[in-house]
Design an enzyme around this catalytic site. Structure first.
Site, mmCIF file in Angstrom:
data_model
loop_
_atom_site.group_PDB
_atom_site.id
_atom_site.type_symbol
_atom_site.label_atom_id
_atom_site.label_comp_id
_atom_site.label_asym_id
_atom_site.label_seq_id
_atom_site.Cartn_x
_atom_site.Cartn_y
_atom_site.Cartn_z
ATOM 1 N N GLY A 263 -9.309 -83.391 17.843
ATOM 2 C CA GLY A 263 -9.509 -84.688 17.243
ATOM 3 C C GLY A 263 -11.072 -84.806 17.999
ATOM 4 N N GLY A 265 -14.047 -86.521 20.584
ATOM 5 C CA GLY A 265 -14.227 -87.025 21.957
ATOM 6 C C GLY A 265 -14.211 -86.041 22.860
ATOM 7 C CD GLU A 288 -11.737 -85.139 11.115
ATOM 8 O OE1 GLU A 288 -10.793 -85.707 10.680
ATOM 9 O OE2 GLU A 288 -12.313 -85.854 11.978
ATOM 10 C CG ASN A 378 -14.684 -94.597 17.928
ATOM 11 O OD1 ASN A 378 -15.653 -95.349 18.175
ATOM 12 N ND2 ASN A 378 -14.182 -93.804 18.616
ATOM 13 N N GLY A 382 -9.530 -88.649 11.248
ATOM 14 C CA GLY A 382 -8.438 -87.631 10.597
ATOM 15 C C GLY A 382 -7.374 -87.379 11.195
HETATM 16 N N1 COA Z 1 -7.572 -99.706 26.336
HETATM 17 C C1 COA Z 1 -8.874 -100.023 26.353
HETATM 18 N N2 COA Z 1 -9.900 -99.042 26.350
HETATM 19 C C2 COA Z 1 -9.416 -97.924 26.601
HETATM 20 C C3 COA Z 1 -8.249 -97.525 26.461
HETATM 21 C C4 COA Z 1 -7.306 -98.362 26.452
HETATM 22 N N3 COA Z 1 -6.079 -98.218 26.523
HETATM 23 N N4 COA Z 1 -8.208 -96.119 26.582
HETATM 24 C C5 COA Z 1 -9.457 -95.578 26.434
HETATM 25 N N5 COA Z 1 -10.286 -96.712 26.563
HETATM 26 C C6 COA Z 1 -11.723 -96.769 26.680
HETATM 27 C C7 COA Z 1 -12.301 -95.853 27.580
HETATM 28 O O1 COA Z 1 -12.407 -96.720 28.611
HETATM 29 C C8 COA Z 1 -13.521 -95.525 26.981
HETATM 30 O O2 COA Z 1 -14.295 -96.624 27.095
HETATM 31 P P1 COA Z 1 -16.001 -96.711 27.453
HETATM 32 O O3 COA Z 1 -16.453 -95.910 26.295
HETATM 33 O O4 COA Z 1 -16.410 -98.181 27.508
HETATM 34 O O5 COA Z 1 -16.166 -95.409 28.571
HETATM 35 C C9 COA Z 1 -13.452 -95.367 25.601
HETATM 36 O O6 COA Z 1 -12.175 -96.060 25.321
HETATM 37 C C10 COA Z 1 -13.135 -93.856 25.043
HETATM 38 O O7 COA Z 1 -12.374 -93.321 25.892
HETATM 39 P P2 COA Z 1 -12.465 -91.758 26.610
HETATM 40 O O8 COA Z 1 -11.453 -91.529 27.477
HETATM 41 O O9 COA Z 1 -13.896 -91.542 26.795
HETATM 42 O O10 COA Z 1 -12.060 -90.939 25.282
HETATM 43 P P3 COA Z 1 -12.478 -90.090 24.182
HETATM 44 O O11 COA Z 1 -13.982 -90.067 24.174
HETATM 45 O O12 COA Z 1 -11.788 -88.799 23.770
HETATM 46 O O13 COA Z 1 -12.296 -91.167 22.649
HETATM 47 C C11 COA Z 1 -10.663 -92.198 21.343
HETATM 48 C C12 COA Z 1 -10.873 -91.642 22.705
HETATM 49 C C13 COA Z 1 -9.424 -92.680 20.837
HETATM 50 C C14 COA Z 1 -11.665 -93.416 21.410
HETATM 51 C C15 COA Z 1 -11.423 -91.506 20.030
HETATM 52 O O14 COA Z 1 -10.564 -89.961 20.363
HETATM 53 C C16 COA Z 1 -10.961 -91.892 18.763
HETATM 54 O O15 COA Z 1 -11.956 -92.691 18.392
HETATM 55 N N6 COA Z 1 -9.826 -91.544 18.008
HETATM 56 C C17 COA Z 1 -9.483 -91.799 16.600
HETATM 57 C C18 COA Z 1 -10.178 -91.071 15.688
HETATM 58 C C19 COA Z 1 -9.656 -89.785 15.762
HETATM 59 O O16 COA Z 1 -8.641 -89.245 16.371
HETATM 60 N N7 COA Z 1 -10.441 -88.699 14.862
HETATM 61 C C20 COA Z 1 -9.922 -87.142 15.233
HETATM 62 C C21 COA Z 1 -9.670 -86.787 14.143
HETATM 63 S S1 COA Z 1 -9.902 -85.182 13.697
#
Ligand code: COA
Length: 497
Positions: A263, A265, A288, A378, A382
């Site tokens: 995924g 991130g 993806e 976000n 996918g």
């Molecule tokens: N509650 C509130 N905020 C949370 C949290 C929770 N339980 N867990 C993480 N966060 C916040 C982090 O603190 C961070 O905040 P910041 O941007 O202010 O620093 C932010 O979420 C991103 O978290 P991070 O640990 O840096 O992870 P990431 O960059 O790997 O992103 C998702 C994590 C979940 C946001 C991201 O993977 C996503 O949007 N996923 C959904 C879409 C997806 O999975 N697509 C892939 C398909 S191919």
């Protein structure tokens, strides 16, 4: 001028300024724009449109592949240009407008958007705006660093605007594989039976008569915002590698594993990076977004082939990969996102899917999108396409967020994107819970023992004990189940006292 890029002479006189091209887009229209996770987005026309909207109030429905780079979502949101946004975004300014209710955001499985457009459940698309490296002699559009939904936008739209980006090398030609599924209910099987299969055309076939304007641009893609691995993400990768080794030992996988999906991130990128120091080899990806880790795995000699819908790299990796692209190109294909994320193909290939959760609960339900159950981050992207159909569906997250104020493992998730039925493995830096074949009560015990941060372990164990005493297949204290989120809202922390 640009004859190597615009090879159909009849189209040469369609070259206009971004402002003139943007004039084809009017208030109330639905616009399909190229762009997928900050890669290959049309750049000049949306900028011109945002500029125009500052003095000439107008609203459009904007559909893309996924998120846009170059602050385009920000610029369009701040110009109040967007009434509706589909199917994914990751921009803080647009996120604010979505959470304020200014922009109606449709958070959709990324494989589904064009199916809905094709069957008129969404749309119609009035204008498509597609970034390209070139237009062929027949008028076919050769995309740049992403395919996303561009092919179907161009095929279905009434009018097409092409942005020829001179900074995108002609070497990208031949990278893409444009396959459009036949109509339902008599659809043929999608003939992808291995990640490296090419089953379509290297360009988007469109009627050149629909191309109303061509804009020549030079602006590069934005680089990704992914951070390098840290100790916790390295630990997450380590736990997952151990699981995969165990699977090999048990005879369920071999050391070449099965096609991998990672995924978006920082965490998913770090997990893939972790495979560099593993016994696995001759790996393939059916994913993806191809991030830095894909190219690190190529360079380490671990990865044989990667199929995706976009290439999104950090600045340093972009600068290293682009001059050397001829070396990587034979090992890469970019497909429409409905094919990269197609349930049929994911199930057929037996993909090992690794996606990131914001939070998960004791029973394996996953929230990937909504902070505190209400605020959009976000979108599902996918992750659902892959999780539901994968051979092995893995979700990773750090066990705590915001300096420990938030536990990523909670009694009940505040929003459900992936139900317990779609989740096989949960991993935090603390450890891994293999949920396969386990009933809810067994899952809860394992999640608490292996995944929860020590600061929250006793509280979660206490919750389960009291809930179990009350009974039920999936024990809960329904009046307390979201109490941790309520406490966070009231006190700024999930920690009691
Ligand atoms: N509650 C509130 N905020 C949370 C949290 C929770 N339980 N867990 C993480 N966060 C916040 C982090 O603190 C961070 O905040 P910041 O941007 O202010 O620093 C932010 O979420 C991103 O978290 P991070 O640990 O840096 O992870 P990431 O960059 O790997 O992103 C998702 C994590 C979940 C946001 C991201 O993977 C996503 O949007 N996923 C959904 C879409 C997806 O999975 N697509 C892939 C398909 S191919």
């Amino acid at each position: 001028m640009h004859r190597d890029r615009i090879r159909l002479p009849a189209l040469l006189d369609k070259v206009v300024s971004a402002e003139a091209a943007a004039a084809y887009i009017r208030d109330g229209m639905t616009v399909g724009m190229s762009g997928f996770t900050r890669a290959g987005e049309a750049k000049a026309v949306p900028m011109a449109l945002a500029e125009r909207a500052k003095t000439e109030p107008m609203k459009i429905t904007l559909i893309t592949g996924a998120s846009l780079g170059n602050d385009l979502d920000k610029q369009m949101a701040e110009a109040h240009l967007l009434s509706r946004r589909i199917p994914f975004q990751s921009d803080p300014a647009l996120r604010r407008e979505i959470n304020d209710g200014e922009v109606m955001f449709v958070d959709q499985h990324l494989s589904e958007t064009v199916e809905m457009l094709r069957t008129h459940q969404l749309g119609p698309v009035d204008v498509a705006v597609i970034e390209a490296v070139a237009i062929t002699e027949q008028g076919g559009i050769i995309p740049t660093t992403s395919v996303g939904n561009s092919a179907s936008f161009a095929i279905l739209a009434e009018k097409v605007i092409v942005e020829i980006n001179l900074s995108q090398p002609l070497l990208l030609e031949g990278l893409h594989d444009i396959y459009i599924p036949t109509r339902r209910p008599v659809r043929h099987p999608i003939p992808v039976v291995a990640p490296e299969n090419r089953v379509g055309l290297p360009f988007i076939p469109v009627d050149p008569g629909k191309i109303v304007a061509i804009v020549v641009t030079q602006k590069l893609d934005s680089s990704s915002t992914v951070l390098p691995p840290d100790q916790e993400t390295r630990d997450i990768a380590g736990h997952l590698t151990e699981l995969l080794k165990h699977e090999v030992k048990a005879g369920r996988l071999t050391n070449t594993l099965q096609p991998l999906q990672a995924g978006i991130g920082t965490i998913a990128n770090a997990v893939m990076h972790g495979l560099i120091d593993s016994p696995f080899h001759n790996l393939t990806m059916y994913s993806e977004v191809l991030q830095d880790s894909t190219f690190d795995l190529f360079d380490a000699g671990k990865l044989d082939f990667a199929s995706g819908s976009s290439i999104t790299l950090s600045k340093a990796k972009y600068q290293a990969v682009l001059p050397d692209f001829a070396r990587y190109k034979p090992k890469l294909v970019l497909r429409p996102q409905e094919i990269s994320n197609h349930p049929e193909v994911i199930r057929r290939l037996g993909v090992i899917a690794v996606n990131t959760a914001l939070e998960f609960d004791l029973y394996g339900n996953v929230n990937s999108t909504h902070v505190g159950g209400t605020m959009m981050m976000n979108g599902i992207g996918g992750s659902g396409d892959f999780a539901r159909n994968a051979y092995l569906s893995v979700f990773v997250t750090k066990s705590v967020a915001k300096g420990g104020a938030i536990s990523s493992v909670v009694p009940m998730v505040s929003h459900v994107d992936h139900t317990e039925h779609d989740v096989d493995i949960l991993v935090t830096e603390q450890g891994l819970a293999d949920l396969r074949g386990l009933a809810p009560r067994e899952r809860a015990r394992l999640v608490i023992a292996n995944c929860v941060h020590p600061a929250y372990r006793d509280a979660l164990a206490d919750y389960v004990e009291r809930a179990t005493a009350r009974g039920g297949h999936t024990p809960h204290l329904i009046e307390e189940a979201l109490g941790w989120h309520a406490r966070l809202r009231e006190t700024g922390s999930m920690q009691a006292g």
